[in-house]
Scaffold this active site. Structure first.
Site, PDB file in Angstrom:
ATOM      1  N   GLU A   1       9.113  16.215  15.318  1.00 12.99           N
ATOM      2  CA  GLU A   1       9.639  15.984  13.977  1.00 12.99           C
ATOM      3  C   GLU A   1       8.964  16.952  13.011  1.00 12.99           C
ATOM      4  O   GLU A   1       7.738  17.051  12.974  1.00 12.99           O
ATOM      5  CB  GLU A   1       9.335  14.544  13.548  1.00 12.99           C
ATOM      6  CG  GLU A   1       9.921  14.212  12.192  1.00 12.99           C
ATOM      7  CD  GLU A   1       9.601  12.791  11.736  1.00 12.99           C
ATOM      8  OE1 GLU A   1       8.454  12.357  11.898  1.00 12.99           O
ATOM      9  OE2 GLU A   1      10.507  12.125  11.232  1.00 12.99           O
TER      10      GLU A   1
ATOM     11  N   GLU B   1       8.771   1.221  11.385  1.00 14.85           N
ATOM     12  CA  GLU B   1       9.877   2.169  11.161  1.00 14.85           C
ATOM     13  C   GLU B   1       9.256   3.550  11.192  1.00 14.85           C
ATOM     14  O   GLU B   1       8.530   3.926  10.265  1.00 14.85           O
ATOM     15  CB  GLU B   1      10.526   1.923   9.790  1.00 14.85           C
ATOM     16  CG  GLU B   1      11.175   0.573   9.628  1.00 14.85           C
ATOM     17  CD  GLU B   1      12.471   0.436  10.392  1.00 14.85           C
ATOM     18  OE1 GLU B   1      12.952   1.444  10.956  1.00 14.85           O
ATOM     19  OE2 GLU B   1      12.992  -0.683  10.449  1.00 14.85           O
TER      20      GLU B   1
ATOM     21  N   CYS C   1      13.635  10.373   7.409  1.00 18.27           N
ATOM     22  CA  CYS C   1      13.329  10.027   8.806  1.00 18.27           C
ATOM     23  C   CYS C   1      14.540  10.236   9.711  1.00 18.27           C
ATOM     24  O   CYS C   1      14.382  10.492  10.898  1.00 18.27           O
ATOM     25  CB  CYS C   1      12.830   8.597   8.893  1.00 18.27           C
ATOM     26  SG  CYS C   1      13.897   7.444   8.039  1.00 18.27           S
TER      27      CYS C   1
ATOM     28  N   LYS D   1       0.868  -1.187   0.000  1.00 19.41           N
ATOM     29  CA  LYS D   1       0.000   0.000   0.000  1.00 19.41           C
ATOM     30  C   LYS D   1       0.898   1.227   0.000  1.00 19.41           C
ATOM     31  O   LYS D   1       1.404   1.646   1.039  1.00 19.41           O
ATOM     32  CB  LYS D   1      -0.881  -0.041   1.252  1.00 19.41           C
ATOM     33  CG  LYS D   1      -2.273   0.547   1.089  1.00 19.41           C
ATOM     34  CD  LYS D   1      -2.301   2.020   0.827  1.00 19.41           C
ATOM     35  CE  LYS D   1      -1.936   2.853   2.019  1.00 19.41           C
ATOM     36  NZ  LYS D   1      -1.684   4.260   1.662  1.00 19.41           N
TER      37      LYS D   1
HETATM   38  P1  NAD Z   1       1.982   8.571   7.529  1.00 25.77           P
HETATM   39  O1  NAD Z   1       2.119   7.782   8.771  1.00 25.77           O
HETATM   40  O2  NAD Z   1       0.994   9.654   7.471  1.00 25.77           O
HETATM   41  O3  NAD Z   1       1.645   7.610   6.313  1.00 25.77           O
HETATM   42  C1  NAD Z   1       2.432   6.481   6.004  1.00 25.77           C
HETATM   43  C2  NAD Z   1       1.571   5.453   5.301  1.00 25.77           C
HETATM   44  O4  NAD Z   1       0.580   4.990   6.207  1.00 25.77           O
HETATM   45  C3  NAD Z   1       0.838   5.957   4.082  1.00 25.77           C
HETATM   46  O5  NAD Z   1       0.841   4.928   3.112  1.00 25.77           O
HETATM   47  C4  NAD Z   1      -0.577   6.207   4.609  1.00 25.77           C
HETATM   48  O6  NAD Z   1      -1.574   6.117   3.623  1.00 25.77           O
HETATM   49  C5  NAD Z   1      -0.703   5.063   5.594  1.00 25.77           C
HETATM   50  N1  NAD Z   1      -1.691   5.280   6.654  1.00 25.77           N
HETATM   51  C6  NAD Z   1      -2.182   6.450   7.136  1.00 25.77           C
HETATM   52  N2  NAD Z   1      -3.050   6.215   8.136  1.00 25.77           N
HETATM   53  C7  NAD Z   1      -3.112   4.882   8.307  1.00 25.77           C
HETATM   54  C8  NAD Z   1      -3.809   4.017   9.197  1.00 25.77           C
HETATM   55  N3  NAD Z   1      -4.622   4.487  10.132  1.00 25.77           N
HETATM   56  N4  NAD Z   1      -3.613   2.688   9.100  1.00 25.77           N
HETATM   57  C9  NAD Z   1      -2.763   2.190   8.181  1.00 25.77           C
HETATM   58  N5  NAD Z   1      -2.074   2.950   7.302  1.00 25.77           N
HETATM   59  C10 NAD Z   1      -2.248   4.282   7.366  1.00 25.77           C
HETATM   60  O7  NAD Z   1       3.449   9.078   7.235  1.00 25.77           O
HETATM   61  P2  NAD Z   1       3.947   9.982   6.027  1.00 25.77           P
HETATM   62  O8  NAD Z   1       3.555  11.384   6.310  1.00 25.77           O
HETATM   63  O9  NAD Z   1       3.560   9.388   4.717  1.00 25.77           O
HETATM   64  O10 NAD Z   1       5.533   9.801   6.143  1.00 25.77           O
HETATM   65  C11 NAD Z   1       6.292  10.605   6.941  1.00 25.77           C
HETATM   66  C12 NAD Z   1       6.661   9.881   8.210  1.00 25.77           C
HETATM   67  O11 NAD Z   1       7.319   8.651   7.912  1.00 25.77           O
HETATM   68  C13 NAD Z   1       7.647  10.657   9.051  1.00 25.77           C
HETATM   69  O12 NAD Z   1       7.247  10.624  10.389  1.00 25.77           O
HETATM   70  C14 NAD Z   1       8.949   9.901   8.886  1.00 25.77           C
HETATM   71  O13 NAD Z   1       9.857  10.052   9.920  1.00 25.77           O
HETATM   72  C15 NAD Z   1       8.489   8.510   8.709  1.00 25.77           C
HETATM   73  N6  NAD Z   1       9.485   7.706   8.025  1.00 25.77           N
HETATM   74  C16 NAD Z   1      10.185   6.790   8.758  1.00 25.77           C
HETATM   75  C17 NAD Z   1      11.175   6.038   8.150  1.00 25.77           C
HETATM   76  C18 NAD Z   1      11.948   5.003   8.935  1.00 25.77           C
HETATM   77  O14 NAD Z   1      12.556   4.143   8.331  1.00 25.77           O
HETATM   78  N7  NAD Z   1      11.939   5.045  10.240  1.00 25.77           N
HETATM   79  C19 NAD Z   1      11.450   6.219   6.805  1.00 25.77           C
HETATM   80  C20 NAD Z   1      10.724   7.167   6.095  1.00 25.77           C
HETATM   81  C21 NAD Z   1       9.728   7.906   6.721  1.00 25.77           C
END
Ligand code: NAD
Length: 496
Positions: free
Chosen positions: A400, A268, A302, A194
């Site tokens: 963040e 992650e 991240c 997804k």
């Molecule tokens: P997000 O959590 O808003 O979304 C991530 C994914 O989760 C998307 O595909 C979204 O559609 C899905 N999602 C949203 N709500 C959901 C739910 N209730 N249940 C299941 N899936 C759901 O994050 P984002 O804004 O897309 O990404 C940024 C974040 O990701 C930052 O906090 C960043 O630090 C983190 N990140 C972490 C890593 C790591 O390896 N630790 C790497 C990249 C990004």
């Protein structure tokens, strides 16, 4: 400011307006779609299906059939290796197209898509292909004394965990998808991927290339949509494991749901990574290192080095130098070779970043450079340097931002800076800039971070485990850890 270039022409054929379930391209059961945008111009570039419960049901059923009925789990390891290598070759062959698609959809510099994201995807696919034939257990001695005269042979074996639900964010859309699917497929799992709603295009193209490589129908499914299909995937009883990369906020919801259902889960999550410049470090090197640590990918990393701790001796010079780098940065379309920084991924995210900068101002943060959005089409925010010599508790130091915003703080005592660096709910990455071996080693020992870099930052490798302490996540990706993550350990004990 550069005029945007039309570097995305000719990509029409690479854009899929359907999702991939059971080897076939389909629309959402509801028939609904949503728009995907070019962050550099704000214009719509595609409409893709808005997946929901019914589509997740279909994708999970297909993945289950492929895992059990079609016996993907029983394929020869060498066969899985060969398919992953073929997929790597196809990604490489279509590298230019994928790089352009990524820049069009995410906004990042084309040079970064070409030089890092796409080659990284190829590298990870090839590395994980190699693991398919090297998954191993152990032979074990046991000391069971009964029945008298009986002997035992014991071993562990690794079995694929089953159907994997992989949910990824928008900052490295292709690479994050590969970080999940490559080890899962190498282990014999099937996958429902997804992608983030902002950036589904390279994931869909990856699914198409997987079909071309010869992966059987249902082994890799790609369902587009927002948190609705994401949550449906997390709660689906047919899913054996959820692997999620994204925000800590959503990670908490997913962790709670998986805990309730006793479903395997890897998270992650977010970060607030410290960059620590010790007093022996050359200030010019510190300026360059700190700029790279925070401004790469518009700070949408991240592990972005968003808290900069500088030995007082160099503090003013480093802050001033970093401010100069920020002021001189050329913002523009990722397709323009003159651009040094692209747009943020969406208007929503730009507004969030600007809100946090505004909040910082209200709390008394001193903005040394940037702090504003560009008044033009697209979602551009200037690289921003905040000097914070007095207040340690700025929201900008704790939360963040996931944008090009760094807060610089001076320190006098390396012991005290260790405590400050660890004073965060996150623990994803950290970097130390120094050649003082003793001081470096002590910080390495004490930092609560899944990855500690020395005289570098944001370096990742398929053989180097990656993940977070504390609220930055649960579990590790890459290397042997990835194989452990997508297999169940089975103990076998035979009496003879
Ligand atoms: P997000 O959590 O808003 O979304 C991530 C994914 O989760 C998307 O595909 C979204 O559609 C899905 N999602 C949203 N709500 C959901 C739910 N209730 N249940 C299941 N899936 C759901 O994050 P984002 O804004 O897309 O990404 C940024 C974040 O990701 C930052 O906090 C960043 O630090 C983190 N990140 C972490 C890593 C790591 O390896 N630790 C790497 C990249 C990004």
């Amino acid at each position: 400011m550069n005029a945007p270039m039309q570097g995305h022409q000719g990509l029409e054929r690479a854009i899929r307006n359907a999702m991939l379930i059971d080897g076939a391209w389909c629309q959402a059961a509801s028939g609904e779609t949503f728009a995907v945008f070019d962050p550099a111009s704000g214009s719509e570039i595609a409409r893709v299906p808005a997946g929901a419960q019914a589509d997740i049901d279909a994708a999970v059923a297909a993945a289950r059939r492929a895992f059990e009925g079609a016996a993907w789990r029983d394929t020869l390891p060498a066969q899985r290796e060969r398919l992953l290598l073929k997929l790597a070759d196809l990604v490489e062959q279509h590298g230019e197209e994928l790089a352009r698609l990524e820049t069009l959809n995410n906004g990042k510099l084309l040079a970064h898509s070409q030089g890092m994201e796409v080659p990284g995807a190829v590298q990870w696919l090839r590395y994980m292909a190699g693991w398919a034939t090297k998954i191993e257990g152990s032979t074990l001695e046991v000391s069971v004394p009964f029945p008298p005269g009986t002997r035992y042979s014991a071993m562990t074996r690794r079995a694929p965990v089953g159907v994997v639900g992989a949910i990824v964010p928008w900052n490295f859309p292709l690479l994050m998808a590969v970080w999940k699917i490559a080890p899962a497929l190498a282990c014999g799992c099937t996958v429902v991927l997804k992608p983030a709603e902002e950036t589904p295009l390279t994931a869909l193209r990856l699914g198409e290339l997987a079909l071309e490589a010869g992966f059987p129908p249902g082994v890799l499914n790609v369902v587009t949509g927002d948190g609705v299909p994401g949550a449906a995937l997390v709660a689906h009883p047919g899913v054996d494991k959820i692997t999620f990369t994204g925000s800590t906020e959503v990670g908490r919801l997913i962790g709670a749901r998986c805990g309730q259902d006793i479903r395997r889960v890897a998270l992650e999550l977010g970060g607030k990574s410290p960059v620590i410049v010790l007093d022996d470090c050359d200030p010019a090197m510190a300026i360059q290192g700190a700029a790279g640590a925070i401004f790469f990918n518009q700070g949408q990393v991240c592990t972005a080095g968003s808290r900069l701790y500088v030995a007082r001796k160099h503090y003013e010079q480093v802050v001033e130098g970093l401010g100069r780098v920020a002021d001189a940065t050329v913002l523009g379309s990722g397709f323009d070779p003159a651009s040094q920084m692209g747009p943020l991924v969406s208007s929503r995210h730009r507004d969030k970043v600007m809100g946090l900068i505004g909040g910082g101002r209200a709390e008394g943060a001193e903005i040394v450079a940037g702090g504003t959005a560009l008044e033009r089409e697209g979602y551009f925010v200037r690289p921003t340097v905040v000097a914070n010599s007095a207040c340690k508790d700025l929201t900008l130091v704790r939360e963040e931002v996931f944008g090009p915003v760094v807060v610089a703080m001076p320190f006098d005592d390396p012991e005290a800076v260790l405590a400050e660096a660890n004073r965060s709910e996150y623990g994803l990455g950290a970097s130390i800039w120094s050649n003082n071996l003793r001081a470096v080693q002590r910080l390495v020992d004490g930092l609560h971070a899944g990855t500690v870099w020395v005289n570098t930052h944001n370096v990742v490798d398929p053989n180097l485990p990656f993940g977070g302490y504390k609220a930055s996540g649960v579990g590790r990706e890459h290397g042997r850890s990835a194989i452990d993550a997508y297999t169940e350990l089975k103990s076998v004990c035979m009496a003879y």
